[in-house]
Design a protein around this motif. Sequence first.
Motif, short mmCIF file in Angstrom:
data_model
loop_
_atom_site.label_atom_id
_atom_site.label_comp_id
_atom_site.label_asym_id
_atom_site.label_seq_id
_atom_site.Cartn_x
_atom_site.Cartn_y
_atom_site.Cartn_z
N TYR A 47 6.61 -2.66 2.43
CA TYR A 47 6.73 -1.19 2.38
C TYR A 47 5.93 -0.65 1.20
O TYR A 47 5.12 0.28 1.34
CB TYR A 47 8.21 -0.83 2.25
CG TYR A 47 8.51 0.65 2.08
CD1 TYR A 47 8.90 1.43 3.16
CD2 TYR A 47 8.45 1.25 0.82
CE1 TYR A 47 9.19 2.78 3.00
CE2 TYR A 47 8.74 2.60 0.64
CZ TYR A 47 9.11 3.35 1.74
OH TYR A 47 9.40 4.69 1.57
N VAL A 48 6.16 -1.21 0.02
CA VAL A 48 5.48 -0.73 -1.19
C VAL A 48 3.98 -0.94 -1.09
O VAL A 48 3.18 -0.05 -1.41
CB VAL A 48 6.05 -1.42 -2.44
CG1 VAL A 48 5.23 -1.05 -3.67
CG2 VAL A 48 7.52 -1.03 -2.64
N HIS A 49 3.57 -2.13 -0.65
CA HIS A 49 2.14 -2.42 -0.57
C HIS A 49 1.44 -1.45 0.39
O HIS A 49 0.35 -0.94 0.10
CB HIS A 49 1.92 -3.86 -0.11
CG HIS A 49 0.48 -4.28 -0.17
ND1 HIS A 49 -0.38 -4.17 0.91
CD2 HIS A 49 -0.26 -4.79 -1.18
CE1 HIS A 49 -1.56 -4.60 0.57
NE2 HIS A 49 -1.54 -4.99 -0.70
N ALA A 50 2.06 -1.20 1.54
CA ALA A 50 1.46 -0.29 2.53
C ALA A 50 1.37 1.13 1.99
O ALA A 50 0.35 1.82 2.17
CB ALA A 50 2.26 -0.31 3.82
N ARG A 51 2.41 1.58 1.32
CA ARG A 51 2.41 2.94 0.78
C ARG A 51 1.37 3.11 -0.32
O ARG A 51 0.67 4.13 -0.39
CB ARG A 51 3.80 3.28 0.23
CG ARG A 51 4.91 3.21 1.24
CD ARG A 51 5.12 4.45 2.02
NE ARG A 51 5.48 5.58 1.20
CZ ARG A 51 5.46 6.84 1.62
NH1 ARG A 51 5.09 7.11 2.86
NH2 ARG A 51 5.80 7.82 0.82
N LEU A 52 1.25 2.12 -1.17
CA LEU A 52 0.25 2.20 -2.24
C LEU A 52 -1.17 2.14 -1.66
O LEU A 52 -2.06 2.88 -2.09
CB LEU A 52 0.47 1.06 -3.23
CG LEU A 52 1.74 1.13 -4.08
CD1 LEU A 52 1.87 -0.12 -4.94
CD2 LEU A 52 1.74 2.38 -4.98
#
Length: 527
Positions: A105-110
């Motif tokens: 989730y974090v990697h995709a959002r960043l």
Amino acid sequence: MARFNVRARKAQPTSPVTTTGRVLRTHQGGRGHERDARSELFLLALANFVSQQTFYEDGAARDDRFAKLVRELAVSDPDWTASLLGWLRGEGNLRTAAIVGAAEYVHARLAAGATGGPSNRQVVDSVLRRPDEPGELLGYWTATYGRNIPKPVKRGVADAVRRLYHAKSLLKYDTASKGYRFGDILNLVHAAPDPAKPWQGDLFQYALDRRHHPDTAVVPGSLPLLAAHRDLMELRPAKRRKVVTGAGGAQRLAEAGMTWEALAGWLQGPMDKAAWEAVIPSMGAMALVRNLRNFDEAGVCDEVAAQVAAKISDPAEVARSRQFPFRYLAAYQHAPSLRWAYPLERALGHSLANVPALPGRTLVLVDRSGSMFYSRLSERSELNRADAAAVFGTALALRAADADLVEFGSTSKEITFRKGESVLKILERFGDLGGTDTTEAVRRHYRGHDRVLLVTDEQYAFSRHGGPTDQVPAHVPVYTWNLAGYRAGHGPSGTANRHTFGGLSDAAFRMVPLLEAADDTKWPWAA
């Protein structure tokens, strides 16, 4: 003439797992139904133990599908995805899927430069519920994306560290086998001690010292559990056995935070009767259930065994341990002594407290095909999906006012039972029925029931009679409980009396009475 505003007309409720209308094929060649992305991720997350082989998909393929869906929905629907991940680790009690999902989730959002929605920091913090999990998340991140860890991940981990780190967790989880020790994590995320925990600053400093200067690390006086543990560890081996066998030995082990896993190494000898009887009073319910065979082999006395039985079957302890019902079946299958049968039966019943008592006539069909037997629930479990399905199907049948319980594969047959009979005894009547012909099982056994419940992986073979849910009149509800999370389902879902749930806990069954009361149901975290 009135067409719609009439008393006899009943609303058609909706449920959250929905199909798109696009036709696919199941792995066995049956006519499959595509689910939308949220529904596919929900069912996959509940069924995927990460890196586990299944009959139709290898572990890597399932993990890739899971990560891709999380990344897609993290950008397009961050609120829903963040809620799913928090629920998975909370009520869903699935740690690895939640941790992997949070990292993706974090990697995709960043990567997308996405804004709005729950913060990346909040999502990371929400999935970390046990003291070893900050290290698990960092281990996954660095193995997947390298050692450059972004600030939101560090800050979310730091928030969790303040919540989770205490003296006992240091003893249990800060071991040399871990890639990230407590001291490594503190160095990396720079977590400040919680002001409400005046002892935590000393704990953090000691964790750093024992990681980087183990020979000179000094236990602070503000942490008596660590001091008691140090005193035990400094005893010569010849005196350690006397602690276990002497008066007050159990209390001394508990006050020093000595776990059963550490006790054998500390004694430098076998876990015999005296060792188990000394550590059992401080063991949690989950640890007790997993060691019933060891207790029998060591010859634990009846008085201590009675204490174990009382604890593992206590409703509050069952709720606190958050064990899935199939854990009690696994313990029953592997514990040699009959003295554990009744407490395990009671514990299993408590763990299924949310299974509804359905009125009318209910047909319960349990998938016992080869694909259900092939896939173990996890690499550490000997239990498979077929047995998990039998647990839930039996519980449903016992709770229903009037139920027919059927096992199916390439053939099908009814499982006989009596009201009030032991779940564990009924399970012994299930067999292995080879291939999958769900459609024929429904055709053969549906006889005007008020509802049909299927516990299955949904991978039925092609049938000239159509899909399994086509065999039931449109006005009769059909509920599918999916245990595998494969992409294609065996029938439509979400509307028109056709609904799909998923997972290995009983929480999904809460939706059945709501749907039959003509109430729309929401995702579990929004109910």
